[in-house]
Design an enzyme around this catalytic site. Structure first.
Site, short mmCIF file in Angstrom:
data_model
loop_
_atom_site.label_atom_id
_atom_site.label_comp_id
_atom_site.label_asym_id
_atom_site.label_seq_id
_atom_site.Cartn_x
_atom_site.Cartn_y
_atom_site.Cartn_z
N LYS A 50 -19.72 -55.37 -0.67
CA LYS A 50 -21.03 -55.53 -1.17
C LYS A 50 -21.08 -57.12 -1.83
O LYS A 50 -22.20 -57.62 -1.87
CB LYS A 50 -21.52 -54.56 -2.05
CG LYS A 50 -20.94 -54.30 -3.23
CD LYS A 50 -21.42 -53.20 -3.80
CE LYS A 50 -20.52 -52.57 -4.97
NZ LYS A 50 -21.13 -51.38 -5.62
N ARG B 156 -23.83 -41.45 -12.97
CA ARG B 156 -24.39 -42.28 -12.07
C ARG B 156 -24.61 -40.92 -10.95
O ARG B 156 -25.02 -40.14 -11.23
CB ARG B 156 -23.59 -43.42 -11.82
CG ARG B 156 -24.69 -44.56 -11.01
CD ARG B 156 -23.89 -45.69 -10.68
NE ARG B 156 -23.06 -45.65 -9.43
CZ ARG B 156 -22.45 -46.49 -8.93
NH1 ARG B 156 -22.64 -47.73 -9.48
NH2 ARG B 156 -21.69 -46.32 -7.78
#
Length: 377
Positions: free
Chosen positions: A34, A129
């Site tokens: 990413k 998360r």
């Protein structure tokens, strides 16, 4: 002009070091791509290293991977948005999941596309998360393992990325126990426990990684040679695979203190200065990169005599002191970057992306008189 470079040789050496370490510990691993923001030539370089699996959190980037090499296993490493289900199934062989309804939609879409879509169920281990709560995991698995066109290929967890919760042997043993629990209860096999990222690598070196953790997802340590657990570089890896070069567009001797009443600047701060600096001056250079491209706190001049003293949307100001290197307008200043610095630069359409050896090919008349310290050669 500004550009970022990737050093292929140093990247390859970092990759080889990690590849050997994982092979010696019977661990499969994937590169997290990413940070490259879908840049085709950088992704081609990653694929040419010989990696078999690439992870990303943007479908467009996985689409780019598939266009380069359809045989690479692509992994979407965040819970899919419902609006992206069709593209996730099309371009991601595997996705990380935490929502039952989303997995049902993936099942339906995979059937439409004539595919089996693999999923990794993420478990919450304290980072808060993504992740199914531990006490709900067994029931969650019971609802998904038999869905058509879905294969539960692993369980995993995420630590450190948001609140900085560090991985520990105890937390990873818990992850292993959940795998054993559902395998025994449902008479199923879960091939992988994706319990490792860059921050978990030191546990391997210390012999603290549970042997059932057999899959890692690695980005930062590959690109930056970073011991993320201890917030320091690994001595045996390259920390400067990426470099930023920015051209000086103005250079003058100027006072060290601004003149006038001070209010809030672009970022909402009011600057303060040491009044002892009144009547003092230094050489100041403006470079052709700014906050649109990168936050100045995430880049650091290689030359220790150069200091960043200010930034605005499209310019950063450097203090060169007495300018002992005799820099001029048109010269390049070289910077090291941290993870967020590289990520921001890679996401900027205004900064060129090159390989280290391509620096020599970018001379222009304005750059013909580079000082020896900042030469392309």
């Amino acid at each position: 002009m500004a550009f970022i470079t990737l050093n292929r040789k140093k990247l390859k050496e970092n990759f080889d070091h990690l590849n050997i370490m994982f092979a010696q510990n019977n661990i499969e691993w994937a590169i997290v791509g990413k940070m490259l923001c879908g840049n085709r030539k950088y992704l081609e370089e990653i694929i040419n290293l010989g990696i078999k699996e690439i992870c990303d959190s943007r479908i467009r980037n996985l689409q780019m991977v598939k266009s380069i090499n359809p045989n690479i296993q692509t992994v979407f490493i965040k819970p899919p948005a419902i609006g992206n289900i069709a593209r996730v199934v099309e371009f991601a062989d595997v996705s990380f999941n935490t929502e039952l309804e989303t997995i049902k939609l993936l099942s339906e879409e995979a059937a439409k596309q004539g595919k089996t879509h693999k999923i990794v169920i993420m478990i919450e281990l304290g980072e808060l998360r993504e992740g199914v709560m531990r006490e709900q995991f067994v029931d969650f698995y019971a609802n998904v393992f038999d869905l058509p066109n879905i294969e539960v290929t692993g369980i995993g967890t995420n630590l450190t990325c948001m609140y900085g919760v560090l991985p520990s042997q105890d937390k990873l043993i818990q992850l292993c126990l959940y795998k054993q629990l559902v395998e025994a209860k449902f008479n199923k096999t879960i091939p992988f426990i994706s319990g490792g990222t860059s921050v978990t690598i030191p546990l391997i070196e210390k012999g603290l990684l549970p042997e059932n953790i057999n899959h890692f997802r690695v980005g930062e340590t590959l690109y930056l040679g970073t011991d993320v657990y201890n917030s320091q570089p690994f001595d045996h890896m390259h920390n400067d695979v990426f470099k930023l070069y920015a051209e000086i567009i103005e250079l003058h001797e100027k006072p060290l203190l601004p003149d006038g009443e001070l209010g809030q600047n672009l970022t909402g701060n009011i600057a303060t200065f040491d009044e002892k600096l009144v009547n003092s001056s230094s050489y100041r250079a403006i470079i052709d990169v700014g906050l649109l491209d990168v936050e100045d706190g995430h880049i650091k001049p290689v030359d220790k005599d150069v200091e960043i003293v200010g930034a605005s949307s499209d310019m950063i100001v450097l203090d060169l002191g007495e300018n002992h290197r005799k820099l001029n307008v048109g010269d390049l200043v070289e910077f090291n970057l941290d993870y967020m610095g590289i990520l921001r630069i890679m996401n900027s359409a205004y900064v060129d992306k090159r390989f280290e050896e391509e620096k020599i090919a970018v001379k222009t008349p304005a750059l013909a008189q580079l000082s020896p310290a900042f030469s392309f050669n």
